[in-house]
Structure formats: C-alpha cells, structure tokens
Design a protein around this motif. Sequence first.
Motif, short mmCIF file in Angstrom:
data_model
loop_
_atom_site.label_atom_id
_atom_site.label_comp_id
_atom_site.label_asym_id
_atom_site.label_seq_id
_atom_site.Cartn_x
_atom_site.Cartn_y
_atom_site.Cartn_z
N GLY A 386 0.75 -1.27 0.09
CA GLY A 386 -0.05 0.02 -0.25
C GLY A 386 1.04 1.34 -0.10
O GLY A 386 2.01 1.27 -0.24
N ARG A 387 0.38 2.45 0.37
CA ARG A 387 0.86 3.74 0.23
C ARG A 387 1.67 3.84 1.60
O ARG A 387 1.30 3.54 2.58
N PHE A 388 2.78 4.52 1.43
CA PHE A 388 3.66 5.01 2.52
C PHE A 388 3.02 5.88 3.37
O PHE A 388 3.26 5.68 4.79
N SER A 389 2.20 6.90 2.87
CA SER A 389 1.35 7.62 3.80
C SER A 389 0.38 6.85 4.75
O SER A 389 0.39 7.17 6.04
N ALA A 390 -0.07 6.01 4.20
CA ALA A 390 -1.12 5.22 5.12
C ALA A 390 -0.26 4.42 5.96
O ALA A 390 -0.83 4.25 7.32
N PHE A 391 0.96 3.86 5.66
CA PHE A 391 1.69 3.16 6.63
C PHE A 391 2.20 4.16 7.82
O PHE A 391 2.13 3.69 8.93
N ALA A 392 2.67 5.20 7.52
CA ALA A 392 2.85 6.31 8.45
C ALA A 392 1.70 6.44 9.49
O ALA A 392 1.89 6.67 10.64
N ARG A 393 0.54 6.81 8.84
CA ARG A 393 -0.54 6.89 9.70
C ARG A 393 -0.91 6.10 10.63
O ARG A 393 -1.29 6.23 11.77
N ASP A 394 -1.03 4.67 9.84
CA ASP A 394 -1.20 3.45 10.84
C ASP A 394 -0.27 3.19 11.86
O ASP A 394 -0.54 2.41 13.07
N SER A 395 0.83 3.78 11.60
CA SER A 395 2.04 3.52 12.71
C SER A 395 2.09 4.66 13.73
O SER A 395 2.77 4.41 14.74
N GLY A 396 1.16 5.69 13.42
CA GLY A 396 1.03 6.70 14.38
C GLY A 396 2.45 7.59 14.49
O GLY A 396 2.58 8.21 15.53
N ILE A 397 3.06 7.79 13.33
CA ILE A 397 4.33 8.62 13.30
C ILE A 397 4.05 9.59 12.14
O ILE A 397 3.61 9.23 11.10
N GLU A 398 4.59 10.79 12.54
CA GLU A 398 4.49 11.83 11.44
C GLU A 398 5.38 11.32 10.40
O GLU A 398 6.65 10.91 10.11
N GLN A 399 4.58 11.55 9.22
CA GLN A 399 5.36 11.01 7.73
C GLN A 399 6.57 11.77 7.64
O GLN A 399 7.52 11.20 7.02
N SER A 400 6.67 13.00 7.94
CA SER A 400 8.07 13.92 7.58
C SER A 400 9.13 13.09 8.25
O SER A 400 10.21 13.36 7.95
N LEU A 401 9.01 12.90 9.47
CA LEU A 401 9.90 12.49 10.26
C LEU A 401 10.47 11.05 9.70
O LEU A 401 11.60 10.81 9.58
N LEU A 402 9.59 10.07 9.37
CA LEU A 402 9.76 8.76 8.70
C LEU A 402 10.74 9.26 7.59
O LEU A 402 11.65 8.32 7.35
N LEU A 403 10.11 9.93 6.72
CA LEU A 403 10.89 10.38 5.47
C LEU A 403 12.59 10.92 5.61
O LEU A 403 13.39 10.37 4.83
N ALA A 404 12.45 11.70 6.60
CA ALA A 404 13.85 12.18 6.92
C ALA A 404 14.72 11.07 7.30
O ALA A 404 16.01 11.12 7.08
#
Length: 492
Positions: A386-404
């Motif tokens: 699936g989408r990375f944005s959905a993974f970040a949301r479901d993990s409860g982690i800010e997407q920009s932090l994961l991307l960094a």
Amino acid sequence: MSLIQVSHLTFAYDGSYEPIFEDVSFQLDTNWKLGFTGRNGRGKTTFLNLLLGKYEYRGHIGASVEFSYFPYQVKDRGLPAIDVVEEIYPEYQYWQLQREMNALQISEEILYRPFETLSNGEQTKLMLAVLFLKENHFLLIDEPTNHLDLRGREIVSRYLNSKRGFILVSHDRAFLDGCVDHILSINRTNIEVQRGTFSSWYENKCRRDAFEQAENEKLKKEIHRLEESARQKAQWADTAERNKLGASSDQLPNYRAYQGAKAQRTMARSKAIGQRRQNAVEEKSKLLKNIERSEVLKIFQTPFHSRHLVHLKDVSISYGESPVCQGIDFAIEQGDRIALQGANGSGKSSIIRMICGEPVPHTGEVSVANHLQISYVCQDTSMLKGRFSAFARDSGIEQSLLLAILAKLDVSKSQLEKDLSLLSAGQKKKVLLAKSICQPANLHIWDEPMNYIDVISRIQVEELLLQYQPTILFVEHDKAFCEHIATKCIRL
C-alpha cells in the motif's frame, strides 16, 4: 578462462524515469570469486536478472558460459529433497553430490525428507551443493546468508572459498572477506571492479573519499582566492583605463599609451586568473561523485522507572512434543545491548515473541516490567504494502519524520511514492527500522534487523547504537555487527 563482457549497458524499468544502468561497460573473468556490493535499490539483483536474460536492455552482454541463479525456485516443496536435486540438475552424479554435501557439513539423510521440512540453512546448503555440480556454469548467488546462522555462514564461506566462478551478493563483511578475490561495486555514478577482499575495497574507498574531500576543500579555497584576485585585477584595469582617458594635454605625451598598456596587462592577468578558476571548477566537479551519503541517525529511548526490564527464569519452549529450548535464564536491564545467539531453530525468535507478549507455549517464569514500551522489528517484511502515507498514519508516526530518517538511509521520497510491496527487500527492512527508531520505547527488540541491509547502512546503524546506547535485545548473524554492538551474548 573466459570473459563476461558488458558494453554500453543501459536499462530502466517500464514507467521509470530513472535508469538503473546508463551506458556502463566492464568485463569479468569467469574464474573470479566475485563479491557484489552496493546500496539497496542500486540494481544488484536487476543485474543478475539481466545476465539471465529476463529483461530487455540496450547495449551488449556477452558470455561463453551459462548462468545459474541461487536461490533456485522449487516448484513443489513437498517433494523429497532428492527429487528437488534431480529437478535442479537431472545429470547429477550421486557420489559428486555426496562430496559437496560433506564439504557443507549436511547429512545425506535430509535427501529423503520432504524439502519443505528442511531448515532454511539446510535448503541453502543443498541448493549450493547441487548448483556447483553443473559444469561450465557461472553461479549468480543472491544473498545466501539471510537464512544462515553464524556457524552456517562460516561453513558456507569456507566452501565458497574453495570454489571459483561466481558472483556473490552479500552485505556480511566477514562472510565476503572469507570467500571472494574481487569486488564488483555499484557506486552512485558508475560500476567498478577491483581486485581484493571486501575489507581491502572498503579501505581503498574510504582513503579515496578522504582524499577527494580534502581536494574539494582545497579547490574551494583556491576558487575563492582566484575570484578575489580576478576581481582586484579587473578593478585595477578599470582604474588604469580611467586614468588614461582623464589625462590632461599638458601631461607627458606617452602617458596615455602607458596607462593603456598597463590596463591591457592587468586585464590579461585577470583573464588568465579567470581561466585558472574555470579549470579549478572543472576539476572540483569531478570529485565527490561516488561518496556515499552516510548521515548521522538519532534515537532517543524513553526513560523507565526501573533498572530491571525483563527476566526469564528456567524457561523452556516446545511445540507439541518437540522441545525447542530448555532452561533459559537471563535478564535485561537498562543499558544492556544483548545479542541472542544460537543455531537456526534454537528458539531465538520464539523467545523474542514471548517477551513481546505473543502466545508461545512455554514453562518457567517470564517477567516483563509493567507499562514497559517495546519497539519490535520482526524478520518478515511481507506485510508492507500500500501507500507509504497510510503506513505512517497507521504506525502513528509523523510522515515527515519517517521520510527524513529513510532519506538518511538512502531511501528517497520518490522511491516511496510507489506501492511499498514493490520496494527491494533491503528498502523494506529500512522502512521497519525507521519506524522503530521513531517510536517512543523503553526497550528495542530487533529480530535479524540487518537482513538485506547494505553495508553503508549497517555501519550507520552501528554508529547510532554505539553513540546513543539504547537498551536493545537483538538477533543477528552478521559477525562484525555483533562484535561491534553487543555488551552481552546469550547463547542458546
């Protein structure tokens, strides 16, 4: 001896704007024991598939040998292992197979068991034994260590060292050093072949990177000095020209000529300095192209009120009537970095799952501190889709932090725009590691976190754990990683 000739190879996947390879040329000797290295997503497995003729490409790949790929895709894993051997190589001789199996320290009795009942290590060794029976075949061995424990890696490394004629994709430094005599490296801007072990290649790379960085700094200063000098000379030429035009009629007759000549000489010097600056800029542009980005990672564990986190006392695990491990005693305290070691099937993953709260049949006492927050990285990455944005949301982690964090691990934002299931195995593992690094936790538990992870990223993670010293329990078969990180070893 024969050569594998690669000339002007260009390849990109359908729909991709970025080529995996662009006009690359090199040649390989079929007698070499070749280690194949490069960061995740650079195209190592893709190149092996190009050798196998699976994709169309531009350029030329010429070879007088046939290629065999490991791991072999077994069609019916329920067959007896001896039938799988015949499927892989119908012309095999039993006595030759016995010889190879003895060298890999596997028993003949496994040949008469269903292939699917063999451990991952036994499957790996058996496939290698059969593939090396093939004559005039060049083996493409893609990450064999991912299912081998420490002892198994040592055995397979010695075995491969006794052979020749293969490309080996692996990120285990000690494993590579034990069995290769050349390194094929996919760098940021080119592909290079170098004689020696992985350690000698990496040492040369670090020395070259350090030299280029020093040269880059020297040229930056030289360019700045030349720019200042050129600007000064241009100002002097302008002043001389104004003096010539402003000279009065009662001044010396040759004054204007003198000032004009002076202006011309100064301008000529300015142009010469400008050319030197341009040469320095061009020289500088050739540097740093293959320096791998290895930015510092950060991890901050949440403080916990107690020093004692986990305690196992006389724990035994069994599935049905089959015991897995017995009499396990150890404790995890704040500041520990514990390597959980043992042969495949000795219960390492079962112990980890049990500490994480999963139902595992056991006897004995397992004490986990109340309200202890655990961040867990499992071996399996198949759930990533699936989408990375959905993974970040479901993990409860800010997407920009994961991307960094992923950017620091050489996974770009553009690569994460596709479905996560399409990422390489190493990139998927990096996504799980980045999630764990972001999560608030008192204890990190990582089950074979370095599987498929490239060497540069392994070193980044090592530096992270050594600098911030989080409390961690991990299973890992990379000898160098364990030696660098572990403060304690629990051997099952």
